[in-house]
Motif scaffolding. Structure first.
Motif, PDB file in Angstrom:
ATOM      1  N   UNK A 135      16.782  53.463  35.395  1.00  0.00           N
ATOM      2  CA  UNK A 135      17.927  53.614  34.679  1.00  0.00           C
ATOM      3  C   UNK A 135      18.446  55.057  35.097  1.00  0.00           C
ATOM      4  N   UNK A 136      19.497  55.264  35.176  1.00  0.00           N
ATOM      5  CA  UNK A 136      20.380  56.705  35.300  1.00  0.00           C
ATOM      6  C   UNK A 136      20.324  56.992  33.836  1.00  0.00           C
ATOM      7  N   UNK A 137      19.995  58.615  33.842  1.00  0.00           N
ATOM      8  CA  UNK A 137      20.252  59.204  32.521  1.00  0.00           C
ATOM      9  C   UNK A 137      20.852  60.534  32.729  1.00  0.00           C
ATOM     10  N   UNK A 138      21.710  61.190  31.907  1.00  0.00           N
ATOM     11  CA  UNK A 138      22.300  62.333  32.129  1.00  0.00           C
ATOM     12  C   UNK A 138      21.284  63.627  31.853  1.00  0.00           C
ATOM     13  N   UNK A 139      20.307  63.318  31.069  1.00  0.00           N
ATOM     14  CA  UNK A 139      19.256  64.231  30.918  1.00  0.00           C
ATOM     15  C   UNK A 139      17.927  63.665  30.721  1.00  0.00           C
ATOM     16  N   UNK A 140      16.918  64.320  30.781  1.00  0.00           N
ATOM     17  CA  UNK A 140      15.544  63.801  30.637  1.00  0.00           C
ATOM     18  C   UNK A 140      15.375  63.654  29.283  1.00  0.00           C
ATOM     19  N   UNK A 141      14.531  62.512  29.037  1.00  0.00           N
ATOM     20  CA  UNK A 141      14.206  61.929  27.873  1.00  0.00           C
ATOM     21  C   UNK A 141      12.689  62.330  27.590  1.00  0.00           C
ATOM     22  N   UNK A 142      12.437  62.875  26.319  1.00  0.00           N
ATOM     23  CA  UNK A 142      11.054  63.484  26.037  1.00  0.00           C
ATOM     24  C   UNK A 142      10.169  62.222  26.089  1.00  0.00           C
ATOM     25  N   UNK A 143       9.047  62.482  26.426  1.00  0.00           N
ATOM     26  CA  UNK A 143       7.811  61.603  26.349  1.00  0.00           C
ATOM     27  C   UNK A 143       8.272  60.146  27.257  1.00  0.00           C
ATOM     28  N   UNK A 144       9.031  60.460  28.306  1.00  0.00           N
ATOM     29  CA  UNK A 144       9.181  59.178  29.143  1.00  0.00           C
ATOM     30  C   UNK A 144       9.262  59.793  30.546  1.00  0.00           C
ATOM     31  N   UNK A 145       8.464  58.740  31.290  1.00  0.00           N
ATOM     32  CA  UNK A 145       8.471  59.225  32.745  1.00  0.00           C
ATOM     33  C   UNK A 145       9.805  59.448  33.368  1.00  0.00           C
ATOM     34  N   UNK A 146       9.915  60.274  33.879  1.00  0.00           N
ATOM     35  CA  UNK A 146      11.340  60.909  34.441  1.00  0.00           C
ATOM     36  C   UNK A 146      11.203  61.686  35.657  1.00  0.00           C
ATOM     37  N   UNK A 147      12.346  61.151  36.513  1.00  0.00           N
ATOM     38  CA  UNK A 147      12.395  61.919  37.965  1.00  0.00           C
ATOM     39  C   UNK A 147      13.827  62.141  38.143  1.00  0.00           C
ATOM     40  N   UNK A 148      14.068  63.818  38.580  1.00  0.00           N
ATOM     41  CA  UNK A 148      15.246  64.162  38.765  1.00  0.00           C
ATOM     42  C   UNK A 148      15.636  63.965  40.123  1.00  0.00           C
ATOM     43  N   UNK A 149      17.027  63.576  40.173  1.00  0.00           N
ATOM     44  CA  UNK A 149      17.645  63.527  41.511  1.00  0.00           C
ATOM     45  C   UNK A 149      17.849  64.787  42.105  1.00  0.00           C
ATOM     46  N   UNK A 150      17.427  65.064  43.136  1.00  0.00           N
ATOM     47  CA  UNK A 150      17.417  66.596  43.815  1.00  0.00           C
ATOM     48  C   UNK A 150      18.128  66.617  45.097  1.00  0.00           C
ATOM     49  N   UNK A 151      18.431  65.346  45.702  1.00  0.00           N
ATOM     50  CA  UNK A 151      18.851  65.198  47.035  1.00  0.00           C
ATOM     51  C   UNK A 151      19.392  63.825  47.055  1.00  0.00           C
ATOM     52  N   UNK A 152      20.673  63.573  47.902  1.00  0.00           N
ATOM     53  CA  UNK A 152      21.071  62.296  48.365  1.00  0.00           C
ATOM     54  C   UNK A 152      21.014  62.411  49.737  1.00  0.00           C
ATOM     55  N   UNK A 153      20.261  61.550  50.698  1.00  0.00           N
ATOM     56  CA  UNK A 153      20.646  61.714  51.975  1.00  0.00           C
ATOM     57  C   UNK A 153      20.933  60.287  52.605  1.00  0.00           C
ATOM     58  N   UNK A 154      21.291  60.256  53.711  1.00  0.00           N
ATOM     59  CA  UNK A 154      21.780  58.882  54.257  1.00  0.00           C
ATOM     60  C   UNK A 154      20.757  58.529  55.151  1.00  0.00           C
ATOM     61  N   UNK A 155      20.091  57.331  55.207  1.00  0.00           N
ATOM     62  CA  UNK A 155      18.860  56.878  56.072  1.00  0.00           C
ATOM     63  C   UNK A 155      19.395  55.737  57.063  1.00  0.00           C
ATOM     64  N   UNK A 156      18.915  55.814  58.359  1.00  0.00           N
ATOM     65  CA  UNK A 156      19.629  54.655  59.321  1.00  0.00           C
ATOM     66  C   UNK A 156      18.520  53.652  59.468  1.00  0.00           C
ATOM     67  N   UNK A 157      18.854  52.306  59.279  1.00  0.00           N
ATOM     68  CA  UNK A 157      17.894  51.272  59.249  1.00  0.00           C
ATOM     69  C   UNK A 157      18.236  50.430  60.747  1.00  0.00           C
ATOM     70  N   UNK A 158      17.322  49.905  61.543  1.00  0.00           N
ATOM     71  CA  UNK A 158      17.458  49.169  62.440  1.00  0.00           C
ATOM     72  C   UNK A 158      17.851  47.798  61.685  1.00  0.00           C
ATOM     73  N   UNK A 159      18.902  47.018  62.623  1.00  0.00           N
ATOM     74  CA  UNK A 159      19.297  45.818  62.161  1.00  0.00           C
ATOM     75  C   UNK A 159      18.950  44.652  63.015  1.00  0.00           C
TER      76      UNK A 159
END
Length: 177
Positions: A135-159
């Motif tokens: 789930x997307x959160x605006x800020x980190x929740x205390x005592x919950x596993x949390x992962x900050x989005x640090x980069x957005x990149x485009x990946x290419x997939x073979x079809x």
């Protein structure tokens, strides 16, 4: 066909994580969030994998399937597609998971995130109760596993049809686990 989530390895994260293998009673995409339960009866290397429950303080992330199958009518057949997003870890089969330590980076896709709104850099992804998605959160929740989005990149997939498909991958950094 709906596309499944993929875990994108980053930062040579394997040596920085605790690795386990387990079995879930539900299908798992690569990049899905799980909780490691008890060791399976009769097997000292496989753990029960469960959906996250509110209050949990540690999660593991599922790898992409090591063996890819096309599942048709409940039967498994050798994979035909080149696109990794067509595959998932089949319920009842062993799957590898990792428990990321602080500052470990990895990538997930929109298929691993609840809803249709995409996260932006600086947002946090946290496990969703009774689910394998983030789930997307605006800020980190205390005592919950949390992962900050640090980069957005485009990946290419073979079809497989001489075209390429690009899709965003959200690179996250473990802030609490």
């Amino acid at each position: 066909m709906a596309k499944h989530g993929i875990l994108m390895e980053r930062d040579n994260f394997l040596p920085k994580c605790i690795n386990r293998a387990g079995v879930a009673s539900f299908d798992l995409d690569g990049g899905n969030v799980v909780v490691i339960g008890a060791i399976q009866s009769g097997n000292d290397e496989l753990y029960a994998l469960n959906k996250y429950a509110t209050g949990g303080k540690q999660v593991a992330i599922a790898y992409n399937p090591s063996v890819k199958y096309d599942v048709i009518g409940g039967n498994k057949f050798p994979a035909k597609s080149l696109d990794d997003r067509n595959y998932y870890n089949v319920a009842g089969d062993a799957v590898d998971v990792f428990i990321p330590e602080q500052n470990v980076e990895f990538g997930v896709q929109m298929a691993n995130i609840e809803g249709t709104t995409a996260p932006t850099v600086g947002k946090f992804l946290e496990p969703t109760n009774a689910s394998t998605k983030f789930t997307i959160k605006d800020s980190q929740t205390a005592n919950v596993p949390s992962f900050e989005v640090v980069q957005i990149m485009n990946a290419t997939y073979p079809t497989g049809d001489f075209s390429e498909d690009k899709e965003p991958v959200y690179i996250v950094k473990t802030r609490a686990n």
